[in-house]
Design a protein around this motif. Sequence first.
Motif, PDB file in Angstrom:
ATOM      1  N   LEU A 112       0.659  -1.072   0.745  1.00 12.87           N
ATOM      2  CA  LEU A 112       0.103   0.209   0.146  1.00 12.87           C
ATOM      3  C   LEU A 112       1.395   1.136   0.176  1.00 12.87           C
ATOM      4  CD1 LEU A 112      -2.727  -0.783   3.015  1.00 12.87           C
ATOM      5  CD2 LEU A 112      -2.938  -0.761   0.037  1.00 12.87           C
ATOM      6  N   SER A 113       2.216   0.775   0.538  1.00 12.42           N
ATOM      7  CA  SER A 113       2.759   2.307   0.311  1.00 12.42           C
ATOM      8  C   SER A 113       2.651   3.016  -1.142  1.00 12.42           C
ATOM      9  CB  SER A 113       4.488   2.010   1.353  1.00 12.42           C
ATOM     10  OG  SER A 113       4.812   3.234   1.449  1.00 12.42           O
ATOM     11  N   ARG A 114       2.994   4.522  -0.574  1.00 16.28           N
ATOM     12  CA  ARG A 114       3.126   5.333  -1.955  1.00 16.28           C
ATOM     13  C   ARG A 114       4.655   5.016  -2.297  1.00 16.28           C
ATOM     14  NH1 ARG A 114       4.245  10.508  -0.134  1.00 16.28           N
ATOM     15  NH2 ARG A 114       4.787  11.082   1.854  1.00 16.28           N
ATOM     16  N   TYR A 115       5.661   5.505  -1.667  1.00 19.72           N
ATOM     17  CA  TYR A 115       7.035   5.157  -1.733  1.00 19.72           C
ATOM     18  C   TYR A 115       7.688   3.824  -2.677  1.00 19.72           C
ATOM     19  CZ  TYR A 115       7.684   8.110   1.873  1.00 19.72           C
ATOM     20  OH  TYR A 115       7.474   9.143   3.082  1.00 19.72           O
ATOM     21  N   ASN A 116       6.842   2.738  -3.443  1.00 20.58           N
ATOM     22  CA  ASN A 116       6.458   1.973  -4.207  1.00 20.58           C
ATOM     23  C   ASN A 116       7.727   1.335  -3.738  1.00 20.58           C
ATOM     24  OD1 ASN A 116       5.479   2.931  -5.789  1.00 20.58           O
ATOM     25  ND2 ASN A 116       6.744   2.166  -7.778  1.00 20.58           N
ATOM     26  N   SER A 117       6.856   0.557  -2.379  1.00 21.17           N
ATOM     27  CA  SER A 117       7.997  -0.468  -2.069  1.00 21.17           C
ATOM     28  C   SER A 117       7.750  -2.219  -2.551  1.00 21.17           C
ATOM     29  CB  SER A 117       7.884  -0.636   0.008  1.00 21.17           C
ATOM     30  OG  SER A 117       6.435  -0.114   0.103  1.00 21.17           O
ATOM     31  N   TYR A 118       6.818  -1.650  -2.568  1.00 21.00           N
ATOM     32  CA  TYR A 118       7.023  -3.860  -3.323  1.00 21.00           C
ATOM     33  C   TYR A 118       7.648  -4.564  -4.115  1.00 21.00           C
ATOM     34  CZ  TYR A 118       5.100  -1.327  -8.187  1.00 21.00           C
ATOM     35  OH  TYR A 118       5.518  -1.225  -9.297  1.00 21.00           O
ATOM     36  N   CYS A 119       8.722  -2.981  -5.375  1.00 23.88           N
ATOM     37  CA  CYS A 119       9.715  -3.550  -5.963  1.00 23.88           C
ATOM     38  C   CYS A 119      10.595  -2.666  -5.947  1.00 23.88           C
ATOM     39  CB  CYS A 119       9.289  -4.058  -6.370  1.00 23.88           C
ATOM     40  SG  CYS A 119      10.502  -4.668  -8.499  1.00 23.88           S
ATOM     41  N   GLY A 120      11.806  -3.020  -5.496  1.00 21.93           N
ATOM     42  CA  GLY A 120      12.833  -1.282  -5.972  1.00 21.93           C
ATOM     43  C   GLY A 120      12.771  -1.217  -7.005  1.00 21.93           C
ATOM     44  N   LEU A 121      13.263   0.294  -7.397  1.00 18.38           N
ATOM     45  CA  LEU A 121      13.945   0.759  -9.011  1.00 18.38           C
ATOM     46  C   LEU A 121      15.529   0.438  -8.892  1.00 18.38           C
ATOM     47  CD1 LEU A 121      11.556   4.312  -8.384  1.00 18.38           C
ATOM     48  CD2 LEU A 121      11.117   2.657  -9.824  1.00 18.38           C
ATOM     49  N   PRO A 122      15.324   0.333 -10.153  1.00 17.22           N
ATOM     50  CA  PRO A 122      17.214   0.121  -9.691  1.00 17.22           C
ATOM     51  C   PRO A 122      17.611   1.413 -10.584  1.00 17.22           C
ATOM     52  CG  PRO A 122      16.090  -1.631 -12.176  1.00 17.22           C
ATOM     53  CD  PRO A 122      14.823  -0.719 -10.887  1.00 17.22           C
ATOM     54  N   GLN A 123      18.830   1.544  -9.926  1.00 15.52           N
ATOM     55  CA  GLN A 123      19.561   2.614 -11.288  1.00 15.52           C
ATOM     56  C   GLN A 123      19.634   2.462 -12.659  1.00 15.52           C
ATOM     57  OE1 GLN A 123      23.723   2.142  -9.841  1.00 15.52           O
ATOM     58  NE2 GLN A 123      23.713   3.182  -7.756  1.00 15.52           N
ATOM     59  N   THR A 124      19.068   1.993 -13.343  1.00 12.57           N
ATOM     60  CA  THR A 124      19.019   2.423 -15.051  1.00 12.57           C
ATOM     61  C   THR A 124      18.484   0.671 -15.070  1.00 12.57           C
ATOM     62  OG1 THR A 124      20.721   0.352 -15.311  1.00 12.57           O
ATOM     63  CG2 THR A 124      21.308   2.677 -14.974  1.00 12.57           C
ATOM     64  N   TYR A 125      17.533   1.617 -16.594  1.00 14.98           N
ATOM     65  CA  TYR A 125      16.742   0.214 -17.048  1.00 14.98           C
ATOM     66  C   TYR A 125      17.051  -0.922 -18.272  1.00 14.98           C
ATOM     67  CZ  TYR A 125      12.561  -1.062 -19.486  1.00 14.98           C
ATOM     68  OH  TYR A 125      11.865  -2.025 -20.141  1.00 14.98           O
ATOM     69  N   CYS A 126      17.512  -1.907 -17.960  1.00 13.80           N
ATOM     70  CA  CYS A 126      18.118  -2.687 -18.732  1.00 13.80           C
ATOM     71  C   CYS A 126      17.361  -4.622 -19.037  1.00 13.80           C
ATOM     72  CB  CYS A 126      19.488  -3.117 -18.125  1.00 13.80           C
ATOM     73  SG  CYS A 126      21.259  -2.731 -17.198  1.00 13.80           S
ATOM     74  N   ILE A 127      17.122  -4.145 -20.331  1.00 15.86           N
ATOM     75  CA  ILE A 127      15.916  -5.277 -20.192  1.00 15.86           C
ATOM     76  C   ILE A 127      17.378  -6.687 -21.351  1.00 15.86           C
ATOM     77  CG2 ILE A 127      14.989  -3.637 -22.048  1.00 15.86           C
ATOM     78  CD1 ILE A 127      16.417  -4.273 -24.389  1.00 15.86           C
ATOM     79  N   SER A 128      18.367  -7.046 -19.948  1.00 18.49           N
ATOM     80  CA  SER A 128      18.767  -8.096 -20.407  1.00 18.49           C
ATOM     81  C   SER A 128      20.174  -7.839 -19.509  1.00 18.49           C
ATOM     82  CB  SER A 128      19.793  -8.292 -21.728  1.00 18.49           C
ATOM     83  OG  SER A 128      20.664  -7.500 -22.647  1.00 18.49           O
ATOM     84  N   GLY A 129      21.048  -8.593 -19.802  1.00 20.61           N
ATOM     85  CA  GLY A 129      22.834  -8.815 -18.707  1.00 20.61           C
ATOM     86  C   GLY A 129      21.681  -9.622 -17.414  1.00 20.61           C
ATOM     87  N   ILE A 130      22.427  -9.220 -16.000  1.00 25.24           N
ATOM     88  CA  ILE A 130      22.058  -9.668 -14.859  1.00 25.24           C
ATOM     89  C   ILE A 130      21.266  -8.376 -14.245  1.00 25.24           C
ATOM     90  CG2 ILE A 130      24.079 -10.816 -14.462  1.00 25.24           C
ATOM     91  CD1 ILE A 130      25.089  -8.850 -12.471  1.00 25.24           C
ATOM     92  N   ASN A 131      20.915  -7.914 -14.813  1.00 22.66           N
ATOM     93  CA  ASN A 131      20.069  -6.650 -13.903  1.00 22.66           C
ATOM     94  C   ASN A 131      19.292  -6.096 -14.578  1.00 22.66           C
ATOM     95  OD1 ASN A 131      22.403  -6.131 -11.833  1.00 22.66           O
ATOM     96  ND2 ASN A 131      24.004  -4.598 -13.124  1.00 22.66           N
ATOM     97  N   GLN A 132      18.536  -6.708 -15.508  1.00 24.92           N
ATOM     98  CA  GLN A 132      17.454  -7.686 -16.030  1.00 24.92           C
ATOM     99  C   GLN A 132      16.263  -6.883 -15.389  1.00 24.92           C
ATOM    100  OE1 GLN A 132      16.272 -10.795 -18.204  1.00 24.92           O
ATOM    101  NE2 GLN A 132      14.673 -10.445 -19.141  1.00 24.92           N
ATOM    102  N   TRP A 133      15.374  -6.186 -16.322  1.00 24.83           N
ATOM    103  CA  TRP A 133      13.655  -5.403 -15.469  1.00 24.83           C
ATOM    104  C   TRP A 133      13.281  -6.128 -14.799  1.00 24.83           C
ATOM    105  CZ3 TRP A 133      13.552  -0.557 -13.776  1.00 24.83           C
ATOM    106  CH2 TRP A 133      11.900  -0.153 -13.446  1.00 24.83           C
ATOM    107  N   ARG A 134      12.531  -5.924 -13.322  1.00 26.53           N
ATOM    108  CA  ARG A 134      11.734  -7.356 -12.917  1.00 26.53           C
ATOM    109  C   ARG A 134      10.798  -6.969 -12.705  1.00 26.53           C
ATOM    110  NH1 ARG A 134      14.973  -5.258  -8.579  1.00 26.53           N
ATOM    111  NH2 ARG A 134      13.560  -5.781  -6.420  1.00 26.53           N
ATOM    112  N   ASP A 135      10.261  -5.190 -12.651  1.00 25.76           N
ATOM    113  CA  ASP A 135       8.190  -5.299 -12.733  1.00 25.76           C
ATOM    114  C   ASP A 135       7.914  -5.601 -13.390  1.00 25.76           C
ATOM    115  OD1 ASP A 135       6.359  -4.063 -11.367  1.00 25.76           O
ATOM    116  OD2 ASP A 135       7.748  -1.891 -10.758  1.00 25.76           O
ATOM    117  N   GLN A 136       5.976  -5.434 -12.995  1.00 32.15           N
ATOM    118  CA  GLN A 136       5.450  -5.505 -14.186  1.00 32.15           C
ATOM    119  C   GLN A 136       4.938  -4.354 -15.222  1.00 32.15           C
ATOM    120  OE1 GLN A 136       3.516  -6.291 -10.683  1.00 32.15           O
ATOM    121  NE2 GLN A 136       1.876  -7.843 -11.643  1.00 32.15           N
TER     122      GLN A 136
END
Length: 2047
Positions: A1630-1654
Amino acid sequence: MLRVVVESAKGLPKKKVGSPDPITSVIFKDEKKKTKSVDSEVNPVWNEVLEFDLKGTPLDSSSYIDVIVKDYETLGKDKFLGSTKVSLKDLASGQVRSLPSKNVPLVNESGQNIGATINLVIGYDPPANAVPNPNNPQAGDATVDAGGGGGEEGDETLPDGGQSSSAGGPSAAGQNVSLRQRLTRAKNRQLVNKPQDFQIRVRIIEARQLSGNNIKPVVKVNVSGQTHRTRIKRGNNPFFDEMFFYNVHMLPSDLFDENISFRVYDSYSLRADCLMGEFKLDVGYVYDEPAHCVMRKWLLLNDPDDSSSGAKGYLKVSLFVVGTGDEPPRESDNDRDDIESNLLLPAGVTLRWATLSLKVFRAEDVPQMDDAFVQTLKEIFGGSENKKNLVDPFLEASFAGKKLCTQIIEKNANPEWNQVLHLQVKFPSMCESVKLTVFDWDRLTGNDAIGTTYLNLARIASSGGEIEEEHAGEGEMPSYKANTGKSEVGFLPVFGPCYVNLYGSPREFTGLPDPYEDLNHGKGEGVAYRGRVLVELSTKLEGKVDKTVDSIHSDDILVAQKYQRRRKFCLCAVFHSASMIQEPGEPIQFEVSIGNYGNKLDTTCKPLASTTQYSCAVFDGNHYYYLPWADTKPVVVVTSFWEDISHRLDTVNIILYITHRLQSNLEAFKTAILAKVSDNQLVELWLKLLDELIEDLESFPTPELEGRSNLTSLDFQIKKLRDSDLMTIKDGARRMKEEAREIKDTLSDLESWADKLETLAEEPQNSMPDVIIWMLRGEKRVACSRIPAHQILFSTYSEQACGQHCGKTQTVFLKYPMDKAKGLKVPVQIRVNMWLGLSAHEKKFNSFSEGTFSVFAELYENQAKVFGKWGTTGLVGRHKFSDVTGKLKLKQQYFMPPRGWEWEGDWVIDPEKALLTEADAGHTEFMDEVFQNETRFPGGEWKGASEPFTDVNGEKSRNPGEFDCPPGWVWEDEWTVDDNRAVDDQGWEYGVTIPPDDKPRSWVSAEKVYHVHRRRRLVRPRKRAALPAGTAVERRDQGDPEGWEFSSLIGWKFHRKERSSDTFRRRRWRRKMGPEDRLGAAAIFQLEGALGVDTDEKEPKADTTKLFGANTPTVSCYFDRSYMYHLRVYIYQARNMTSMDKDSFSDPYAHVSFLHVSKTTEKLRATLNPTWDQTLIFNDVEIYGDPKNVADRPPDVVLEFYDHDQVGKDELLGRSVCIPMVKLNPDMDKTPKLLWHPIIQRGEKAGEALVAAELIIKPKSGESDLPLVPPKRAENLYMVPQGIRPVVQLTAVEILAWGLRNMKTYQLASVSSPSLVVECGGQRVESAVIKNMKKSPNFPSSVLFIKVLLPKDEMYTPPIVLKVIDHRPFGRKPVVGQCTITSLEEFRCDPYVITAEGAMSSKMALMASPIKKHVSINMEESRPLLEAQEKETVDWWSKFYASTGDQEKCRPYLRKGYDTLKVYDCELEEVPEFKGLTDFCSTFKLQRGKDENGDKDPTVVGEFKGSFKVYPLPDDPGVAPPPRQFRELPDSGPQECLVRIYVVRAIDLQPKDNNGRCDPYIKISLGKNTIEDRDHYLPSTISPVFGRMFEMTCFLPQDKDLKISVYDYDLLSCDEKVGETVIDLENRFLSRYNSYCGLPQTYCISGINQWRDQLKPSEILENLARLKGLSKPRTEDNGTSLTFNGKEYTLAQFENNKEVHQHLGPPRERLCLHVLRTQGLVPEHVETRTLYSTFQPNLSQGRLQMWVDVFPKSIGLPGPPFDITPRKPKKYFLRVVIWNTTDVTLDETSITGERMSDIYVKGWMPGMEEDKQKTDVHYRSLDGDGNFNWRFVFEFEYLSAEQLCLVSKKEHFWSLDKTEFRIPPKLIVQIWDNDKFSLDDYLGTLELDLRDLVAPAKTPEKCSLAMMDLDALEIGAHKTRNAKSLFKQQSVKGWWPCSIEKDGKKVLGGKVEMTLEIVNETDVDERPAGKGRDEPNMNPKLDPPKRPETSFFWFTNPCKTMKFIVWRRFRCLFIGLIILIIVMLFLAILLYSLPNYISMKIVKPLK
């Protein structure tokens, strides 16, 4: 010093009858010492230390001790059992310091073994001839505590921690650490002193430079009786890295005195000297350090038995003390720290041996302790009588675990010991006090303690460092301390000669066990004076003493004489009132004593007028009883003789005067801060405070000492100390006044000054005993109070030097002795005016005294009624004339006035009114009762009984007709039968009389044939009539005209009017006395001694006085006028009271007592925050005495809060005291201010009450001038008037009631249909009912609204109370939980600021929006090969280590410039920016009150989710109200979610197995689903790396609690839970701080830092804009610029210096993500959650690093999860080629006398000792050279990221699993000498760290030991370190030195030439190499060594032996021998053939 620890014996022979009582004596050089005896035991344990002083002569090798064990006999000679002799040769040689002699056999007189053994340890301290240099850190004593002779008590730490070092942090050796600083530190501990949970964690990291050769060290850590040990390692620099946990549950004060002892042992050695070094410090030291921990510090180990020895090595440790609710701090691994700057020295001070010499001169007033039985026996056999001295005292002094006793002086209550006790200690010591206990020696039973006192070292010593003590400065505030520049004022402990007083249990001796015995041991506050001891203490550094106990020199005894000069002191106490008595009973009297003087049950002093007259308590009309003293106040007078120490007490009183002024100003200042007064007023108060403080300090200096009597050296030292401290405070105050900027920040400094002044006012040499007031009921002591004498002492020095209560009336609450309930009940509250002064100043008393004093002698005339006539014949056991108790026979003619007094008149009859108890006294309504009795024979008719009318106890009573209505009363009804009991319809109850009783014991209501007795109760009510004024006085004087008082029994209950049932009467005669020559009140001080009594008694006089006190004159004080006062008590409200009922609430009301009146407020229902809003008016309160004195010291208003119970007794909720404001003129315009007063229950705070009171003197003119009567709320209920009650404002309280969670069952049924009731300020509102908790636990309509009048002043605001009510069948609505929100401050808001953000949550807004049918996230599957390559070097762990700063472990990742994440060191909810994730709604714990067992602790029974907004409403109804705050709420229905739980690793788990480890695995439960990861448990570790991801689904909010537990795997027993943590997923969701899924530093579409939010970043940003009510973000320039919230953002400004890599997504999404990261949302993170267990709910059980993602399924699928599987180690091979050795020590001598060695080399890697490898042997090396050409190959697994080897092996052969160890990669190479028939000899060792390799020498000449030391100095240089790593260099060749230790120093043992090469797994096959010279012998190829021909083994090569050994050395000898043999043969042949030849020659036979 020679110490013999006699531990125990085994198998002693039994006696014919029973077992022996063994006692051991040890004889050394004609000196004999004994242990105590052990009762009937054949295996006794003594554990006693016997010390023999060697008087400076060392032991010689022929020394021995004799040990004799005997059977102890009380009478006669002890019987010999066995003996042994122990030689001290080993100790004398200096090889060992202690000699454990275990199982030494005992022999009988004829030397035969008796089959018994004894265990001893003998310790020896050689005389100190060598003095170490204090500046040399290696010299031992300069830096090291030798542990005060750790050998003294065997292996155990001494109990008080005194022998241990105190540790002074990283400080230089010479720096002083003050004892007082320790005390001030201790003050900052702020812990409640009750037993609580603590955890001590000890991490042993590594050791360095341990002494010894080829050792196997092990570390043992002992804390509070628990010992853990590390694993055994090898080498002088072992690496342990083990963590130990010690859980304790004890008092903080006890825990802080416990020691942590570290001992390093050599596990190889079985000898006595296996202890290599030790270090000790106390737990309190660690707790006082910042964050309660000592981080990665080096401990300097030293020899505990030898203070002069140097360092024995260093041990690196981290220590933590974790208290309830503490978070242990993280350790930083800066492992390259140097030893010098991080050394934790013992004490930080040079610890030196000191001798505390305690001179014990004498004691006095020791009470009787022994029964007179033995004494009586002695008398029978002709002994002399000596009753007074039935005590055999001796004194025991103990300090830091050492105890010494004086001799026993038999049968003497005033013993003179004149002995000096020498306590040898290390100084400064951690032990803070010398304990002195006087014991009574008992021959047969255990010794009894008579009394205990302490000499506090911090008070009688000073290191001088505390003058410059820091003051707490907030922030960058200056610390206001003055640099006086004076010389330091330090001094060693010194004391006296001065008496110290003992207190303990009451003095009266009984043969029964003493219930208060603990008081005599110094536990708790003593209730009686038990004598005093004259002692003197001095300290001498360094020197040793010959005898520990010696007699005092006669000169010293003479010097002490002058300290015993006595002066006469006079004490007068006037009792003004005694009220709040709980129950009446026998009459009450008070006794005042100082020391022994005035104790009426003690016969050793002159009888004094020290007790008040007996009086009976009278009901106050409401609740309590009081003593009706009216205008005649009892007075007690006590004269006593003490030393004059006025110079000490004057100083104390002056400092206290300053302190009290400062404290009262501080209180006003604090209240002003709380009340938020304007800044100007605050500044005004603050300036007044400082000005008064400075003025006081200037104008009241402490008295000068010159010319005063009784001065000791401590007096001068303390004066110096006090003066400099006062000066510091004064200068500090001046500086503060000039420099302070923020006034509130100065509060901590001001408070520290107040504390400082309080400590300065403590006087160690206070020989004046306390004044003790006892309340006696009848003859029994009930309650007492101790008042320090200085508080009431008069001084001629100045007004400020008089005690604060001197000559002033004070209120005293007496206490029950050793009150378990801690003041729950008050025995009595007295107001007493006391004055104590020298009799030389007694005239000064006149100015203090009020009223007129009169003195009487009194006796009672007694008569009894026999056959209807009064006379003296029926007085059985009574005397015709007696004292008030009737037990002491008196006669008028024998009375003699004391000296200096004379009679003033004749004997007159004067009845005592206060002893007459009419049952109705004090009542306004009363019920007269009488029982009518009838009897019969079984089955006969009922007839009147012999006593037809009785009272309830069956005692004879009057006929109902004889009862008259007393004057001032009116009957309310006729006599009626009381049938409201268990009776039949006529009111009768029946019973059977069983002889010898004359009435039944029990009654029943139904008649049976066998009943012979019946009775019924007749009652008649009456009530007090309203009489015209003035008649009440007449009422008093009625009664018998002749002054008789009557009683039906001989006892205490007397009444005025004669009744027919009375059988006994008495009357009081009095005769007034006056002083002969004195005037004024001071004359009463001349009353000493008893009035004469009849001496014709049969029994000795002493006995009667002993029993009941002598007949002393009675002193009274008459007040000729009283004043009427009008009292108003304003009780507005109370808050946070304790709940006493099972429904979580109390029904509170308050009793208000003031002197002899009390009233009760109304009873409120079910609340813990009652608002009574009531004024209690006491109209006519009569107070005697001067109104000015009353205004100066007004009586207290005592408020007692009770919980009203329908059934049973009302329970006390607590007590509060309020001092009324006194108005001596009703027109004064002051109004009292309501203030919060603490409510105290059992000594702890139990809420607060908002009250005020005013006491107004009534003018003569009448009532008109009194303030107006407040408005009434009901009949007799007055409200608090305007002007006093808080000002209120109409306020809106909006409640967001979201839902209820985790509701526990109530009365065995689950809570199914709850609703919420919110109460605030008298208003209440109820929510809708939740239909079904299981389906949806949220409230159907969420917003509630209350309008309420709340005070404007935040100080007065009432709390919000939440109650949850369950709607149950049959209309029942129980309260199932409640919560009180005390402060509304955080919920206040401005209603006109749009706060839509708070109203909604991003996620919810999204769900309310139309759902997109399909969300596809395109992941390009390009460059698979590149990714596979990347996976090798870069993984999620690289990212993790890059974020934690472990750069060593993630270099490639950092170079690529990929994302890092945020590692929070706490729970996400604890991060301040995210406000606990409760921005949408907070969670409030619901509680329920007392549980079934009556436990006080409220239990949490559920949670309420919701929030509040509080804002003011306009007063004008025409103005539109502000907008509502909670709007546009999300849908509260259930949501299905996917939850991913990533568990990274755990840190410092609590061990669960015996080996100090655990086998952890994860268990997760969410809703009804549970995942148990038992198969993946990690064996034997407390910091496991889990690297596990779990995926689960759940419905929110029902399954909101995600519980993650760590369990310990056990094969056979049940798995134990280590700890668990619970995450509220709903808040994250419920929190407005988007704590359900933390925001990474960059938007990656592959690699080990691939975007994981819906959702993509752009969608999240759109939602955020909608939420905040902003326009949609606009993007331009192909998504490289964006406008959001009126700001322009471009991609360039975020990605300017960043490397753009192939994994990044499209620019628009990247830019949206960058913008999102500026909005304060939760970033991609790892949180650290503390694990808790139910077993220790507030102690951390370890921590878990993890994070959670929550994805609602309704939006679509999330991205792929991260792979966080742990890294695997790589396999490496270390190839070591041993080429040659040189300069090897030649260890042996050959047959031929040459020095030679048979050399071989051994090598291994630590942790892999089983893979030890050896070269072949180079035999007969004559020059120390050896040739080997031999290869060692070591295979190991290496984590290059962490630079540690991973070793997996079974710890024991029975272990189930391999344990993983992380060990630094090291190589150990040793050179040995081979011996065929004996053990090989060790020649030298070399230890190389492969990460940090010592560079080798190219030639053997350049190779030396200095290379190794030089390298150690370069540790800090980080660059060189990388280059030195063998892993980087791959291969190194050269010469290294091997060292061996000789005589404590390292010397060269040889040099070895090696090639070291590291090969990874892939290269091994390409470049193979075999071990030794085996095939494949290549890379490089090793040829057999070219050894000289001389190298061979003689046994296997006989020819070579001949050639090289025999021939080479002995060839000349051989040649000579051969020639000699030839010659000899020649001669032999010659001799053989000569006779034959000669005879042939002669005979010539051939011829």
